[in-house]
Design a protein around this motif. Structure first.
Motif, PDB file in Angstrom:
ATOM      1  N   MET A 102      55.468 -43.944 -58.499  1.00 28.53           N
ATOM      2  CA  MET A 102      54.243 -44.336 -57.822  1.00 28.53           C
ATOM      3  C   MET A 102      54.466 -45.557 -56.926  1.00 28.53           C
ATOM      4  O   MET A 102      53.944 -45.626 -55.816  1.00 28.53           O
ATOM      5  N   GLY A 103      55.259 -46.499 -57.392  1.00 29.31           N
ATOM      6  CA  GLY A 103      55.571 -47.677 -56.582  1.00 29.31           C
ATOM      7  C   GLY A 103      56.293 -47.289 -55.303  1.00 29.31           C
ATOM      8  O   GLY A 103      55.990 -47.805 -54.226  1.00 29.31           O
ATOM      9  N   GLY A 104      57.241 -46.372 -55.429  1.00 23.53           N
ATOM     10  CA  GLY A 104      57.960 -45.889 -54.252  1.00 23.53           C
ATOM     11  C   GLY A 104      57.051 -45.173 -53.271  1.00 23.53           C
ATOM     12  O   GLY A 104      57.174 -45.334 -52.053  1.00 23.53           O
ATOM     13  N   MET A 105      56.122 -44.397 -53.804  1.00 23.08           N
ATOM     14  CA  MET A 105      55.174 -43.691 -52.931  1.00 23.08           C
ATOM     15  C   MET A 105      54.271 -44.672 -52.202  1.00 23.08           C
ATOM     16  O   MET A 105      53.982 -44.502 -51.015  1.00 23.08           O
ATOM     17  N   GLN A 106      53.808 -45.691 -52.901  1.00 23.52           N
ATOM     18  CA  GLN A 106      52.941 -46.678 -52.258  1.00 23.52           C
ATOM     19  C   GLN A 106      53.677 -47.411 -51.139  1.00 23.52           C
ATOM     20  O   GLN A 106      53.125 -47.623 -50.058  1.00 23.52           O
ATOM     21  N   GLU A 107      54.930 -47.774 -51.382  1.00 25.37           N
ATOM     22  CA  GLU A 107      55.728 -48.426 -50.335  1.00 25.37           C
ATOM     23  C   GLU A 107      55.922 -47.490 -49.149  1.00 25.37           C
ATOM     24  O   GLU A 107      55.824 -47.905 -47.998  1.00 25.37           O
ATOM     25  N   MET A 108      56.203 -46.213 -49.417  1.00 25.96           N
ATOM     26  CA  MET A 108      56.407 -45.242 -48.356  1.00 25.96           C
ATOM     27  C   MET A 108      55.165 -45.111 -47.491  1.00 25.96           C
ATOM     28  O   MET A 108      55.235 -45.176 -46.267  1.00 25.96           O
ATOM     29  N   HIS A 109      54.005 -44.941 -48.130  1.00 21.28           N
ATOM     30  CA  HIS A 109      52.773 -44.770 -47.370  1.00 21.28           C
ATOM     31  C   HIS A 109      52.422 -46.022 -46.579  1.00 21.28           C
ATOM     32  O   HIS A 109      51.943 -45.923 -45.446  1.00 21.28           O
ATOM     33  N   SER A 110      52.682 -47.191 -47.134  1.00 15.04           N
ATOM     34  CA  SER A 110      52.420 -48.442 -46.426  1.00 15.04           C
ATOM     35  C   SER A 110      53.265 -48.558 -45.166  1.00 15.04           C
ATOM     36  O   SER A 110      52.827 -49.117 -44.176  1.00 15.04           O
ATOM     37  N   ALA A 111      54.472 -48.036 -45.208  1.00 14.90           N
ATOM     38  CA  ALA A 111      55.349 -48.085 -44.039  1.00 14.90           C
ATOM     39  C   ALA A 111      55.078 -46.937 -43.063  1.00 14.90           C
ATOM     40  O   ALA A 111      55.224 -47.101 -41.848  1.00 14.90           O
ATOM     41  N   MET A 112      54.693 -45.787 -43.572  1.00 15.46           N
ATOM     42  CA  MET A 112      54.473 -44.615 -42.707  1.00 15.46           C
ATOM     43  C   MET A 112      53.296 -44.790 -41.756  1.00 15.46           C
ATOM     44  O   MET A 112      53.388 -44.462 -40.577  1.00 15.46           O
ATOM     45  N   MET A 113      52.191 -45.259 -42.281  1.00 10.58           N
ATOM     46  CA  MET A 113      50.963 -45.283 -41.490  1.00 10.58           C
ATOM     47  C   MET A 113      51.085 -46.117 -40.213  1.00 10.58           C
ATOM     48  O   MET A 113      50.756 -45.629 -39.139  1.00 10.58           O
ATOM     49  N   PRO A 114      51.580 -47.342 -40.263  1.00 13.15           N
ATOM     50  CA  PRO A 114      51.701 -48.097 -39.015  1.00 13.15           C
ATOM     51  C   PRO A 114      52.676 -47.444 -38.036  1.00 13.15           C
ATOM     52  O   PRO A 114      52.438 -47.433 -36.831  1.00 13.15           O
ATOM     53  N   GLY A 115      53.771 -46.909 -38.553  1.00 13.28           N
ATOM     54  CA  GLY A 115      54.760 -46.256 -37.688  1.00 13.28           C
ATOM     55  C   GLY A 115      54.197 -45.056 -36.963  1.00 13.28           C
ATOM     56  O   GLY A 115      54.501 -44.819 -35.794  1.00 13.28           O
ATOM     57  N   MET A 116      53.346 -44.304 -37.641  1.00 11.59           N
ATOM     58  CA  MET A 116      52.788 -43.095 -37.036  1.00 11.59           C
ATOM     59  C   MET A 116      51.680 -43.403 -36.033  1.00 11.59           C
ATOM     60  O   MET A 116      51.200 -42.511 -35.350  1.00 11.59           O
ATOM     61  N   MET A 117      51.281 -44.647 -35.917  1.00 10.45           N
ATOM     62  CA  MET A 117      50.249 -45.021 -34.962  1.00 10.45           C
ATOM     63  C   MET A 117      50.848 -45.453 -33.625  1.00 10.45           C
ATOM     64  O   MET A 117      50.128 -45.883 -32.731  1.00 10.45           O
ATOM     65  N   ALA A 118      52.155 -45.324 -33.450  1.00 15.59           N
ATOM     66  CA  ALA A 118      52.796 -45.660 -32.168  1.00 15.59           C
ATOM     67  C   ALA A 118      52.153 -44.843 -31.048  1.00 15.59           C
ATOM     68  O   ALA A 118      51.685 -43.724 -31.267  1.00 15.59           O
ATOM     69  N   GLN A 119      52.128 -45.401 -29.862  1.00 18.14           N
ATOM     70  CA  GLN A 119      51.483 -44.747 -28.722  1.00 18.14           C
ATOM     71  C   GLN A 119      52.243 -43.506 -28.249  1.00 18.14           C
ATOM     72  O   GLN A 119      51.661 -42.597 -27.696  1.00 18.14           O
ATOM     73  N   ASP A 120      53.530 -43.478 -28.452  1.00 16.62           N
ATOM     74  CA  ASP A 120      54.363 -42.338 -28.044  1.00 16.62           C
ATOM     75  C   ASP A 120      54.462 -41.373 -29.230  1.00 16.62           C
ATOM     76  O   ASP A 120      54.863 -41.774 -30.325  1.00 16.62           O
ATOM     77  N   PRO A 121      54.108 -40.087 -29.042  1.00 15.70           N
ATOM     78  CA  PRO A 121      54.138 -39.148 -30.178  1.00 15.70           C
ATOM     79  C   PRO A 121      55.529 -38.955 -30.770  1.00 15.70           C
ATOM     80  O   PRO A 121      55.653 -38.752 -31.986  1.00 15.70           O
TER      81      PRO A 121
END
Length: 142
Positions: A65-84
């Protein structure tokens, strides 16, 4: 002025629309019945945060669960980049790091040799792909 306001409102709605679409797509993803636990609803965890602190989860579950929380915390900002393309690759870097984290938990706590072998293969493959994706992002991100 109304046009500017409409554009601003529409732009603000994009992350919400994106998240809703992602959640709808993940809800359609099917999992084997054995992967669904009694503590899940439709395959997604509905556990209260304080349950983890009450010791109701095994150590390996806390680590996963700790690993999943870290993953999601890092994924969301990265996926908001302006370039798809950049958003995709940044999201995948975090996703691959999550796979490595889960695999390391398997190697620490698991005892089935076939599952451990899968974990080792995942770690090797994901590390190589992270290196490739990191190089790509450094070359292509604007």
């Amino acid at each position: 002025m109304k046009t500017v306001l409409k554009i601003a409102v529409a732009a603000a709605a994009v992350p919400t629309i994106f998240l809703a679409a992602a959640l709808a797509a993940s809800a359609q993803m099917t999992m084997p019945d054995a992967c669904k636990s009694e503590t899940s609803a439709s395959g997604s965890m509905q556990m209260q945060d304080d349950e983890m602190h009450k010791g109701q989860m095994a150590e390996y579950q806390k680590a996963l669960m700790g690993g999943m929380q870290e993953m999601h915390s890092a994924m969301m900002p990265g996926m908001m980049a302006q370039d798809p393309d950049v958003a995709f690759v940044c999201g995948m870097i975090a996703h691959h790091r999550g796979a490595i984290s889960m695999s390391e938990v398997e190697l620490k706590y698991g005892d089935d040799q076939q599952a451990r072998s899968m974990a080792e293969k995942i770690i090797d493959a994901q590390k190589k792909e992270i290196e490739e994706m990191t190089t790509w992002v450094e070359e292509h991100a604007k």
